[in-house]
Write an enzyme that holds these catalytic residues in place. Structure first.
Site, PDB file in Angstrom:
ATOM      1  N   LYS A 136       0.888  -1.169  -0.019  1.00 17.55           N
ATOM      2  CA  LYS A 136      -0.031  -0.054  -0.053  1.00 17.55           C
ATOM      3  C   LYS A 136       1.027   1.123   0.065  1.00 17.55           C
ATOM      4  CE  LYS A 136      -3.627   2.218   2.804  1.00 17.55           C
ATOM      5  NZ  LYS A 136      -4.608   2.113   3.670  1.00 17.55           N
ATOM      6  N   LYS A 140      -1.963  -1.564  -3.954  1.00 13.58           N
ATOM      7  CA  LYS A 140      -3.012  -0.497  -3.913  1.00 13.58           C
ATOM      8  C   LYS A 140      -2.115   0.827  -3.956  1.00 13.58           C
ATOM      9  CE  LYS A 140      -5.978   1.585  -0.575  1.00 13.58           C
ATOM     10  NZ  LYS A 140      -6.337   1.689   0.911  1.00 13.58           N
TER      11      LYS A 140
HETATM   12  C1  PBG Z   1      -7.644   3.090   5.681  1.00 14.96           C
HETATM   13  C2  PBG Z   1      -7.828   2.762   3.955  1.00 14.96           C
HETATM   14  C3  PBG Z   1      -7.569   3.811   3.008  1.00 14.96           C
HETATM   15  C4  PBG Z   1      -8.077   3.322   1.911  1.00 14.96           C
HETATM   16  C5  PBG Z   1      -8.524   1.972   2.058  1.00 14.96           C
HETATM   17  N1  PBG Z   1      -8.476   1.598   3.614  1.00 14.96           N
HETATM   18  C6  PBG Z   1      -7.077   5.157   3.287  1.00 14.96           C
HETATM   19  C7  PBG Z   1      -5.863   5.411   3.718  1.00 14.96           C
HETATM   20  O1  PBG Z   1      -5.022   4.706   3.828  1.00 14.96           O
HETATM   21  O2  PBG Z   1      -5.604   6.781   3.711  1.00 14.96           O
HETATM   22  C8  PBG Z   1      -8.097   4.040   0.652  1.00 14.96           C
HETATM   23  C9  PBG Z   1      -9.317   3.671  -0.506  1.00 14.96           C
HETATM   24  C10 PBG Z   1      -9.587   4.457  -1.583  1.00 14.96           C
HETATM   25  O3  PBG Z   1      -9.002   5.560  -1.720  1.00 14.96           O
HETATM   26  O4  PBG Z   1     -10.586   4.005  -2.173  1.00 14.96           O
HETATM   27  N2  PBG Z   1      -6.323   3.074   5.900  1.00 14.96           N
END
Ligand code: PBG
Length: 324
Positions: free
Chosen positions: A195, A248
């Site tokens: 991520k 992601k």
């Molecule tokens: C929680 C999380 C996030 C997303 C999914 N789970 C946000 C972040 O890390 O700030 C983002 C999903 C999206 O942008 O569609 N941490």
């Protein structure tokens, strides 16, 4: 001069179909859903067009509609008012939490729907970070214990997959241990393994009321200038007991998706086409610049072609008419 002829592969829709190497189908898609407390709430989320805040009753109706279209995988996010949050994010892991209650209801009414739950503290902590603090420092060890508790509450309610997205070191390990110790070894873990720190999460943070009150997530999410760390994080999650892994965002990270699939071909790989990537297509379509569903089809096909087995996509519903 002689040359190769390629037009023969493209002459009719049937012939193009025959040579297509990638096809999208409903079983490859997971749709994100945002849950709020209350009854009869179905409210479009400002900044995340055509995505809704849903109270549990409306969420069940939505799942009904999706199932009718062959979509049977949902990823749940809980959305709280600021007044329900505290520094320790206790609403995330208390028994009978918002998400636990919803998971139970879904499983009662739709036992055939696969339920994935996001496991992260940012939407539940008053400071909006993905972990908790000791003094001024993010406390990794304490956070992974809380994430494990949160995952346990979801798993005990019947979640099929718990999905840690906080990017804390050892989060999959801590979850796997607690689940095994409590007779929930069958619950699967989808690690948000690679991520990246990204601008494309901004619309989501509005939707989930989860933006950090100060600072950013650069000290725990991956710097997008490195691929090596992403591959290593995926390897670490697999070693710690993740059943599936994730890259992601997706659209801007097709190269990473391809490399993860090449390095770990046997582990199911999900990719998250995130909120900002979704809104790029929505905004371009609203401005009359592209056809929304064709653009969505092309991008999601590219994510699949790059190597993703599953796609978490706000466009699942737009795409269903193309599914084979
Ligand atoms: C929680 C999380 C996030 C997303 C999914 N789970 C946000 C972040 O890390 O700030 C983002 C999903 C999206 O942008 O569609 N941490």
């Amino acid at each position: 001069m002689s040359f190769e002829r390629f037009h023969q592969y493209r002459t009719t829709p049937e012939i193009r179909e025959k040579y297509a190497e990638v096809k999208l189908s409903a079983d490859q898609f997971i749709i994100p859903l945002f849950v709020v407390e209350g009854q009869n709430v179905k409210q479009e989320i400002p900044g995340l067009q055509h995505v809704f805040h849903l109270s549990p009753d409306c969420l069940l109706n939505e799942i009904d509609r999706l199932k009718y279209r062959g979509i049977n995988k949902v990823m749940l996010f809980g959305v709280l008012e600021n007044s329900q949050k505290d520094e320790e994010a206790s609403a995330a892991y208390q028994k009978g939490s918002l998400i636990a209650g919803v998971v139970e209801k879904i499983k009662q009414v739709h036992p055939d729907v696969l339920v994935y739950t996001d496991v992260c503290l940012c939407g539940y902590a008053s400071h909006g970070h993905c972990g908790v603090f000791t003094d001024v420092n993010l406390d990794n060890e304490k956070t992974i214990q809380l994430l494990a508790k949160m995952a346990f509450v979801h798993a005990a309610a019947g979640a099929d997959f718990v999905c840690p997205s906080a990017m804390m070191d050892g989060q999959v390990y801590a979850i796997r241990q607690l689940l095994s110790q409590n007779g929930l070894a069958k619950t699967k873990i989808l690690g948000y393994s690679a991520k990246f720190q990204s601008s494309f999460y901004d619309p989501f943070r509005g939707a989930a009321n989860s933006a950090p009150r100060s600072g950013d997530r650069k000290t725990y999410q991956i710097d997008y200038r490195t691929t090596r760390q992403a591959l290593d994080e995926v390897g670490a999650d697999i070693n710690e007991g993740a059943d599936w892994v994730m890259v992601k965002p997706a659209h801007a990270y097709l190269d990473v998706i391809g490399k993860v699939k090449e390095r770990y071909p046997d582990v199911p790989l999900a990719a998250y086409h995130v909120s900002g990537e979704y809104m790029i297509i929505k905004a371009a379509a609203a401005a009359g610049l592209v056809d929304e569903s064709l653009a969505a089809l092309e991008v999601n096909t590219a994510i699949k072609r790059a190597g993703a087995d599953f796609i978490i996509s706000y466009m699942t519903d737009v795409l269903y008419k193309f599914f084979k």
